[in-house]
Design a protein around this motif. Structure first.
Motif, PDB file in Angstrom:
ATOM      1  N   ILE A 131      -6.850  -6.945  -0.794  1.00  0.00           N
ATOM      2  CA  ILE A 131      -7.827  -6.005  -0.225  1.00  0.00           C
ATOM      3  C   ILE A 131      -7.107  -4.787   0.339  1.00  0.00           C
ATOM      4  CG2 ILE A 131      -9.527  -5.704   1.608  1.00  0.00           C
ATOM      5  CD1 ILE A 131     -10.277  -8.665   1.168  1.00  0.00           C
ATOM      6  N   GLU A 132      -6.006  -5.015   1.027  1.00  0.00           N
ATOM      7  CA  GLU A 132      -5.254  -3.896   1.599  1.00  0.00           C
ATOM      8  C   GLU A 132      -4.676  -3.008   0.500  1.00  0.00           C
ATOM      9  OE1 GLU A 132      -1.518  -3.048   4.615  1.00  0.00           O
ATOM     10  OE2 GLU A 132      -2.380  -5.056   4.508  1.00  0.00           O
ATOM     11  N   ALA A 133      -4.153  -3.609  -0.544  1.00  0.00           N
ATOM     12  CA  ALA A 133      -3.597  -2.821  -1.650  1.00  0.00           C
ATOM     13  C   ALA A 133      -4.692  -1.992  -2.328  1.00  0.00           C
ATOM     14  CB  ALA A 133      -2.925  -3.753  -2.668  1.00  0.00           C
ATOM     15  N   ASN A 134      -5.857  -2.567  -2.516  1.00  0.00           N
ATOM     16  CA  ASN A 134      -6.963  -1.811  -3.117  1.00  0.00           C
ATOM     17  C   ASN A 134      -7.412  -0.674  -2.207  1.00  0.00           C
ATOM     18  OD1 ASN A 134      -7.008  -3.344  -5.413  1.00  0.00           O
ATOM     19  ND2 ASN A 134      -8.747  -4.597  -4.810  1.00  0.00           N
ATOM     20  N   ALA A 135      -7.441  -0.919  -0.906  1.00  0.00           N
ATOM     21  CA  ALA A 135      -7.843   0.125   0.041  1.00  0.00           C
ATOM     22  C   ALA A 135      -6.850   1.282   0.009  1.00  0.00           C
ATOM     23  CB  ALA A 135      -7.949  -0.451   1.440  1.00  0.00           C
ATOM     24  N   ARG A 136      -5.579   0.976  -0.049  1.00  0.00           N
ATOM     25  CA  ARG A 136      -4.565   2.035  -0.108  1.00  0.00           C
ATOM     26  C   ARG A 136      -4.657   2.809  -1.423  1.00  0.00           C
ATOM     27  NH1 ARG A 136       0.106   1.324   3.499  1.00  0.00           N
ATOM     28  NH2 ARG A 136      -0.217  -0.582   4.673  1.00  0.00           N
ATOM     29  N   ARG A 137      -4.783   2.101  -2.535  1.00  0.00           N
ATOM     30  CA  ARG A 137      -4.763   2.727  -3.847  1.00  0.00           C
ATOM     31  C   ARG A 137      -6.066   3.477  -4.147  1.00  0.00           C
ATOM     32  NH1 ARG A 137      -4.501  -1.647  -6.966  1.00  0.00           N
ATOM     33  NH2 ARG A 137      -6.742  -1.583  -7.270  1.00  0.00           N
ATOM     34  N   ASP A 138      -7.209   2.798  -3.982  1.00  0.00           N
ATOM     35  CA  ASP A 138      -8.481   3.378  -4.412  1.00  0.00           C
ATOM     36  C   ASP A 138      -9.101   4.308  -3.379  1.00  0.00           C
ATOM     37  OD1 ASP A 138      -8.131   1.848  -6.669  1.00  0.00           O
ATOM     38  OD2 ASP A 138      -9.489   0.251  -6.004  1.00  0.00           O
ATOM     39  N   LEU A 139      -8.917   3.999  -2.105  1.00  0.00           N
ATOM     40  CA  LEU A 139      -9.582   4.771  -1.055  1.00  0.00           C
ATOM     41  C   LEU A 139      -8.619   5.649  -0.254  1.00  0.00           C
ATOM     42  CD1 LEU A 139     -11.898   1.908   0.255  1.00  0.00           C
ATOM     43  CD2 LEU A 139     -12.476   3.722  -1.363  1.00  0.00           C
ATOM     44  N   ASN A 140      -7.342   5.617  -0.619  1.00  0.00           N
ATOM     45  CA  ASN A 140      -6.307   6.387   0.076  1.00  0.00           C
ATOM     46  C   ASN A 140      -6.302   6.095   1.579  1.00  0.00           C
ATOM     47  OD1 ASN A 140      -5.488   7.645  -2.313  1.00  0.00           O
ATOM     48  ND2 ASN A 140      -7.114   9.163  -2.124  1.00  0.00           N
ATOM     49  N   MET A 141      -6.473   4.878   1.939  1.00  0.00           N
ATOM     50  CA  MET A 141      -6.470   4.483   3.353  1.00  0.00           C
ATOM     51  C   MET A 141      -5.044   4.174   3.787  1.00  0.00           C
ATOM     52  SD  MET A 141      -9.814   2.027   3.503  1.00  0.00           S
ATOM     53  CE  MET A 141     -10.364   2.288   5.165  1.00  0.00           C
ATOM     54  N   VAL A 142      -4.780   4.430   5.051  1.00  0.00           N
ATOM     55  CA  VAL A 142      -3.456   4.144   5.625  1.00  0.00           C
ATOM     56  C   VAL A 142      -3.660   3.350   6.895  1.00  0.00           C
ATOM     57  CG1 VAL A 142      -2.320   6.160   4.627  1.00  0.00           C
ATOM     58  CG2 VAL A 142      -3.447   6.352   6.832  1.00  0.00           C
ATOM     59  N   PRO A 143      -2.645   2.589   7.309  1.00  0.00           N
ATOM     60  CA  PRO A 143      -2.789   1.832   8.556  1.00  0.00           C
ATOM     61  C   PRO A 143      -2.924   2.773   9.753  1.00  0.00           C
ATOM     62  CG  PRO A 143      -0.875   1.073   7.320  1.00  0.00           C
ATOM     63  CD  PRO A 143      -1.395   2.291   6.634  1.00  0.00           C
TER      64      PRO A 143
END
Length: 90
Positions: free
Chosen positions: A64-76
């Motif tokens: 889920i975290e990898a998808n959020a970073r890749r698809d949604l450009n999310m960062v911690p």
């Protein structure tokens, strides 16, 4: 008189024989239907187990975290980017 009794008994015997044949046919038909239903149930159980495995794989936090970073450009979130809200608007 004896001929009449023999004819009635013969007719009764034929009717009983036909009923036995019919009941055996119905038994075989229902048995085959049960076997098919059990095979379908086993197939559904296998599919259910596969779907549960897929769900557990897809729900892993790292994925889920990898998808959020890749698809949604999310960062911690970091402390310097955190905004705190207080009561009273101060």
């Amino acid at each position: 008189m004896s001929g009449k009794v023999n004819a009635i008994l013969t007719a009764a015997l034929v009717i009983c024989a036909l009923l036995v044949v019919n009941s055996q046919y119905q038994y075989r038909r229902l048995f085959i239907e049960i076997e098919r239903a059990q095979a379908a149930a086993k197939q559904l159980e296998l599919e259910w187990a596969h779907l549960q495995l897929d769900q557990s794989t897809l729900a892993k936090h790292a994925r889920i975290e990898a998808n959020a970073r890749r698809d949604l450009n999310m960062v911690p979130v970091t402390p310097d980017r955190t905004q705190y809200l207080t009561l009273g608007g101060q």
